[in-house]
Design a protein around this motif. Sequence first.
Motif, PDB file in Angstrom:
ATOM      1  N   UNK A  41       0.829  -1.210   0.000  1.00 28.84           N
ATOM      2  CA  UNK A  41       0.000   0.000   0.000  1.00 28.84           C
ATOM      3  C   UNK A  41       0.860   1.255   0.000  1.00 28.84           C
ATOM      4  N   UNK A  42       1.821   1.287  -0.925  1.00 33.05           N
ATOM      5  CA  UNK A  42       2.731   2.424  -0.997  1.00 33.05           C
ATOM      6  C   UNK A  42       2.827   2.926  -2.431  1.00 33.05           C
ATOM      7  N   UNK A  43       3.544   4.021  -2.575  1.00 32.17           N
ATOM      8  CA  UNK A  43       3.855   4.561  -3.884  1.00 32.17           C
ATOM      9  C   UNK A  43       5.236   5.210  -3.817  1.00 32.17           C
ATOM     10  N   UNK A  44       5.907   5.259  -4.967  1.00 31.25           N
ATOM     11  CA  UNK A  44       7.292   5.729  -4.999  1.00 31.25           C
ATOM     12  C   UNK A  44       7.427   6.931  -5.915  1.00 31.25           C
ATOM     13  N   UNK A  84       4.139  10.715  -7.094  1.00 26.45           N
ATOM     14  CA  UNK A  84       4.329   9.380  -6.517  1.00 26.45           C
ATOM     15  C   UNK A  84       3.328   8.393  -7.110  1.00 26.45           C
ATOM     16  N   UNK A  85       3.794   7.210  -7.487  1.00 25.98           N
ATOM     17  CA  UNK A  85       2.932   6.280  -8.201  1.00 25.98           C
ATOM     18  C   UNK A  85       3.296   4.840  -7.890  1.00 25.98           C
ATOM     19  N   UNK A 140      15.227  -0.239  -9.087  1.00 28.90           N
ATOM     20  CA  UNK A 140      15.017   0.073  -7.672  1.00 28.90           C
ATOM     21  C   UNK A 140      14.081   1.266  -7.535  1.00 28.90           C
ATOM     22  N   UNK A 141      13.107   1.129  -6.632  1.00 29.61           N
ATOM     23  CA  UNK A 141      12.185   2.213  -6.304  1.00 29.61           C
ATOM     24  C   UNK A 141      12.533   2.739  -4.918  1.00 29.61           C
TER      25      UNK A 141
END
Length: 422
Positions: A280-283, A313-314, A344-345
């Motif tokens: 449940x994240x975004x980078x 952020x996506x 890598x994110x």
Amino acid sequence: MIALVDCNSFFCSVEKVFHPGLNGKPVCVLSSNDGCIVALTPEAKALGLSRGTPIFKVRGIIEANQVHIFSGNMPLYAAMSRRVTSILRKSVAHVENYSIDESFCYLDGYSRIASPEDFMREVAMRVRLFTDIPVSVGVAPSKTLAKIGSKFAKKYKGYRSVCVIDNDTKRRKALSLSKLDDVWGIGRSTLARLAYLGVQSPLEFADKSGQWVRSHFHLPGYRTWLELNGHPCIDTSEMLRRQTIRTSRSFGNMIGDISTLRESVAHFAASCACTLRGQMSQARQLTVFIMSNSFRDDLRQHVGFDTVRLGVPTADTMEITAAALKILDRLYQPGVLYKKAGVELSDITTASPCQLHIFDTVANRPERAALMTAIDSLNHRYGPRSMRLAIEGESHSPWRVKCEHRSQNYLTDINEILRVKI
């Protein structure tokens, strides 16, 4: 009290479950592409083998001592890990998975039923009975001390799988017999700093005053000091949300054409994006690297990497993959045979409404997010990579890893289910 349940030589133990004739024999599990040793049994360690050693350097030892080797099989290991976790959750109300082979069990209130040692020994026996996976258990007031206890339980058979550190005498003895680099939370930089300050053991570090620790270390170091003194303060639920997500792999064959290299980078980018959505994240930051075979001095060498900041952020697979391929096009040099690539994110934040960019090129973000959710649902139902971007290529692409010693997916693939001949 907190218990850490650690599966002994987990990858090797899983292989031995499905190959009972290997009990008591040296076993090694290899990394992706069968490149180096990532897990091994005590019998293999006694032969001089160690984790991280390239397989070609110890081929003679393996053949001379009939060491059994297996290619890494993460679907099989993950399936067995879920079975171990299921048994723990049926035994203890609050269980927190820390890794594929480690879980923290919170024992508050269970002392009214039995002593922590007897209770966790029964749990360990139950895991062994239903999965045939041996575990080592450390029980202590803090997670760091529990991890130290699990190491003693694994090393000394006299503990019978469970080591309890429940008073100050046991705590001091355990710290005096441990090494600083074995303490959870003490990394390379902290270890160097402690050595510079003259601290040689965990007990010496724990005996320092809180004021001294705060003056020489940041908050993580202070928390480790508190944990070593029996004061729980590390929240692993926060640590499980990775701050960087990386997928990299050595290729089965060296690659010289850009089209095949694009397939591999697209696959790695999609894998990172899937992991990102899973937590449940975004980078907002993306890095791509490619490198040639450093062991081939006769070939032209090249190592390239680049990082870009995303406008918004996506966790969108298509957006991340497109950005990764643009970086690759800048890094690629014709005539070089590449052996490894990775994506890598970083700069990861919790998935939530965020400030949009005035020059954002993605106009339908809500619809794209719904599409990603649908794809993840289908892949969960029908198997990983059932739906993927066409640019990721086919399973027989030359960059795919070699798995010449892989066991079958006995627990997750109906076509590879274990067959018993009577």
